[in-house]
Design a protein around this motif. Structure first.
Motif, mmCIF file in Angstrom:
data_model
loop_
_atom_site.group_PDB
_atom_site.id
_atom_site.type_symbol
_atom_site.label_atom_id
_atom_site.label_comp_id
_atom_site.label_asym_id
_atom_site.label_seq_id
_atom_site.Cartn_x
_atom_site.Cartn_y
_atom_site.Cartn_z
ATOM 1 N N LEU A 110 0.829 -1.201 0.000
ATOM 2 C CA LEU A 110 0.000 0.000 0.000
ATOM 3 C C LEU A 110 0.866 1.255 0.000
ATOM 4 O O LEU A 110 0.557 2.243 -0.695
ATOM 5 C CB LEU A 110 -0.934 -0.005 1.211
ATOM 6 C CG LEU A 110 -2.112 -0.977 1.129
ATOM 7 C CD1 LEU A 110 -2.792 -1.120 2.489
ATOM 8 C CD2 LEU A 110 -3.123 -0.502 0.084
ATOM 9 N N ALA A 111 1.960 1.243 0.758
ATOM 10 C CA ALA A 111 2.874 2.388 0.772
ATOM 11 C C ALA A 111 3.491 2.594 -0.604
ATOM 12 O O ALA A 111 3.612 3.732 -1.089
ATOM 13 C CB ALA A 111 3.962 2.171 1.824
ATOM 14 N N LYS A 112 3.866 1.500 -1.251
ATOM 15 C CA LYS A 112 4.439 1.584 -2.593
ATOM 16 C C LYS A 112 3.424 2.119 -3.587
ATOM 17 O O LYS A 112 3.725 3.001 -4.403
ATOM 18 C CB LYS A 112 4.922 0.199 -3.021
ATOM 19 C CG LYS A 112 5.485 0.117 -4.423
ATOM 20 C CD LYS A 112 5.903 -1.316 -4.762
ATOM 21 C CE LYS A 112 6.399 -1.420 -6.205
ATOM 22 N NZ LYS A 112 6.775 -2.830 -6.533
ATOM 23 N N TYR A 113 2.194 1.615 -3.526
ATOM 24 C CA TYR A 113 1.163 2.046 -4.474
ATOM 25 C C TYR A 113 0.761 3.499 -4.268
ATOM 26 O O TYR A 113 0.287 4.165 -5.201
ATOM 27 C CB TYR A 113 -0.070 1.155 -4.348
ATOM 28 C CG TYR A 113 0.128 -0.276 -4.779
ATOM 29 C CD1 TYR A 113 1.202 -0.646 -5.592
ATOM 30 C CD2 TYR A 113 -0.747 -1.281 -4.369
ATOM 31 C CE1 TYR A 113 1.399 -1.957 -5.979
ATOM 32 C CE2 TYR A 113 -0.556 -2.598 -4.754
ATOM 33 C CZ TYR A 113 0.520 -2.926 -5.559
ATOM 34 O OH TYR A 113 0.699 -4.236 -5.934
ATOM 35 N N SER A 114 0.915 4.015 -3.053
ATOM 36 C CA SER A 114 0.522 5.403 -2.787
ATOM 37 C C SER A 114 1.348 6.393 -3.589
ATOM 38 O O SER A 114 0.960 7.551 -3.756
ATOM 39 C CB SER A 114 0.645 5.708 -1.292
ATOM 40 O OG SER A 114 2.013 5.746 -0.890
ATOM 41 N N GLY A 156 -7.125 -1.125 2.990
ATOM 42 C CA GLY A 156 -6.703 -0.985 1.606
ATOM 43 C C GLY A 156 -6.524 0.468 1.213
ATOM 44 O O GLY A 156 -6.460 1.369 2.059
ATOM 45 N N ASN A 157 -6.466 0.672 -0.116
ATOM 46 C CA ASN A 157 -6.348 2.039 -0.631
ATOM 47 C C ASN A 157 -7.701 2.495 -1.173
ATOM 48 O O ASN A 157 -8.732 2.138 -0.604
ATOM 49 C CB ASN A 157 -5.207 2.131 -1.650
ATOM 50 C CG ASN A 157 -5.282 1.083 -2.755
ATOM 51 O OD1 ASN A 157 -6.298 0.407 -2.917
ATOM 52 N ND2 ASN A 157 -4.213 0.940 -3.518
ATOM 53 N N LYS A 158 -7.719 3.250 -2.256
ATOM 54 C CA LYS A 158 -8.982 3.819 -2.737
ATOM 55 C C LYS A 158 -9.773 2.770 -3.516
ATOM 56 O O LYS A 158 -9.691 2.692 -4.745
ATOM 57 C CB LYS A 158 -8.709 5.055 -3.598
ATOM 58 C CG LYS A 158 -8.142 6.229 -2.821
ATOM 59 C CD LYS A 158 -7.986 7.455 -3.719
ATOM 60 C CE LYS A 158 -7.457 8.650 -2.945
ATOM 61 N NZ LYS A 158 -7.345 9.867 -3.784
ATOM 62 N N VAL A 159 -10.530 1.984 -2.785
ATOM 63 C CA VAL A 159 -11.354 0.951 -3.402
ATOM 64 C C VAL A 159 -12.815 1.142 -2.989
ATOM 65 O O VAL A 159 -13.111 1.798 -1.986
ATOM 66 C CB VAL A 159 -10.883 -0.468 -3.017
ATOM 67 C CG1 VAL A 159 -9.486 -0.732 -3.552
ATOM 68 C CG2 VAL A 159 -10.919 -0.657 -1.509
ATOM 69 N N THR A 160 -13.705 0.567 -3.776
ATOM 70 C CA THR A 160 -15.140 0.643 -3.503
ATOM 71 C C THR A 160 -15.716 -0.761 -3.456
ATOM 72 O O THR A 160 -15.502 -1.556 -4.379
ATOM 73 C CB THR A 160 -15.875 1.446 -4.595
ATOM 74 O OG1 THR A 160 -15.417 2.797 -4.573
ATOM 75 C CG2 THR A 160 -17.385 1.433 -4.368
#
Length: 344
Positions: A110-114, A156-160
């Motif tokens: 998640l840190a990498k994807y940010s 998680g990150n920006k998910v719906t």
């Protein structure tokens, strides 16, 4: 929304709980409700919430300290799916790949994807906290719930998570990031265009209609559902109670979001499971869908009388002869199971 689209009323705010002085929240305050309830600051004193309010890094470091290294269910959502945990466009597959990784590795990804504008969605789904973060339990609890109710982690990150329902009572506590909850009352089911019951992402039947695309010509009744929607944005420390069968769409709005939820059944009867209700739906589809309309209506009347009416259908029968119509005790549960098997 296009300038020619039909105007949709702004969604109503979900009702908020206001504590009475000297009276703590009780589980009975929730289970007696037929509407959702936002509970601001319910878990604001949790250590994990304080870490999240400090920084994402502090939150991640705290979670890593509790991590025992067990693998948890993790979904990676394709970038073209725009963070929606759902189907491929042809409904022949899902928008994600499934992995199992430890919490700490998930946080590192998640840190990498940010730092990537085209990053995939990543979400840790329904991880039983006792199994992966056992040290978390000592300082994080909801004292008004029975200790047997197991908390689960969603991170998680920006998910719906598209519109779906749970068959149990649900309290969801935001511990990091911001989440937007859009809820629909159960009677909006015909306007939500729910997909297959037996081929659904993560096992929960979901709406095929995107709430941010109300003009999609495939789902014209979605606007009716949106007119009945209730919405709340929850920040770290906030919680929401959702009654069984209320439809809810959950959007995670930050690069790092985490939620702890608790599910529990209305009944605490040995041998009873919330899965019985879902199983009954399948049995009813098998038993009644092919019948003529008049015959279906007669069965509906029978079900309303014995199952869904608040009236006591056995009040005229002596108590010792009420059998499966008596109170739902372990003995009655066993009689019902035996009766169900005998009918097949």
């Amino acid at each position: 929304m296009s300038e020619h689209s039909e105007a949709i009323p702004a969604p109503k705010a979900i009702e908020e709980y206001h504590a009475e002085p000297g009276r703590p929240l009780k589980v009975e305050d929730l289970m007696g409700r037929d509407r959702p309830l936002v509970i601001r600051g319910l878990v604001r004193d949790w250590p994990v919430v304080k870490l999240a309010l400090e920084s994402d890094t502090a939150f991640a470091q705290g979670m890593a300290q509790w991590d025992n290294g067990s693998d948890v269910s993790t979904l990676m959502v394709a970038p073209e799916a725009e963070g929606i945990v759902g189907y491929t466009p042809d409904l022949n597959g899902f928008s994600y790949q499934h992995f199992k990784v430890p919490i700490t590795l998930g946080l590192q990804r998640l840190a990498k994807y940010s730092r990537r504008p085209d990053a995939p969605g990543l979400v840790i789904q329904s991880a039983v906290i006792r199994d992966c973060l056992p040290g978390f339990l000592a300082e994080h609890s909801l004292p008004f719930l029975d200790a047997s109710v197991e908390p689960r982690l969603w991170m998680g990150n920006k998910v719906t998570t598209p519109t779906h329902f749970d068959s149990q009572h649900n309290i969801a506590c935001v511990v990091c990031g911001v989440r937007r909850f859009t809820l629909f009352p159960p009677e909006q089911l015909p306007n939500l265009y729910v997909g297959p019951l037996d081929y659904a992402p993560t096992g929960a039947a979901i709406s095929l209609a995107r709430l941010d695309q109300p003009d999609d010509p495939r789902y014209p009744r979605l606007k009716t559902a949106l007119a009945a929607a209730q919405v709340a944005e929850l920040h770290p420390g906030d919680a929401i109670y959702m009654p069984p069968l209320w439809w809810h769409n959950v959007e995670s709005l930050e690069q790092l979001n985490a939620l702890v939820n608790y599910w529990w059944a209305t009944l605490d009867v040995e041998g009873y499971s919330p899965g019985h209700a879902r199983a009954a739906l399948y049995h009813c589809l098998l038993a009644f869908r092919a019948l003529p309309a008049a015959e279906r209506a007669n069965w509906a009347n029978l079900f309303n009388h014995y199952v869904f009416s608040d009236a006591d259908a056995a009040s005229h029968i002596p108590e010792h002869r009420r059998g499966v119509l008596g109170p739902l005790t372990p003995e009655t549960v066993e009689l019902l199971k035996q009766g169900a098997r005998a009918q097949l």
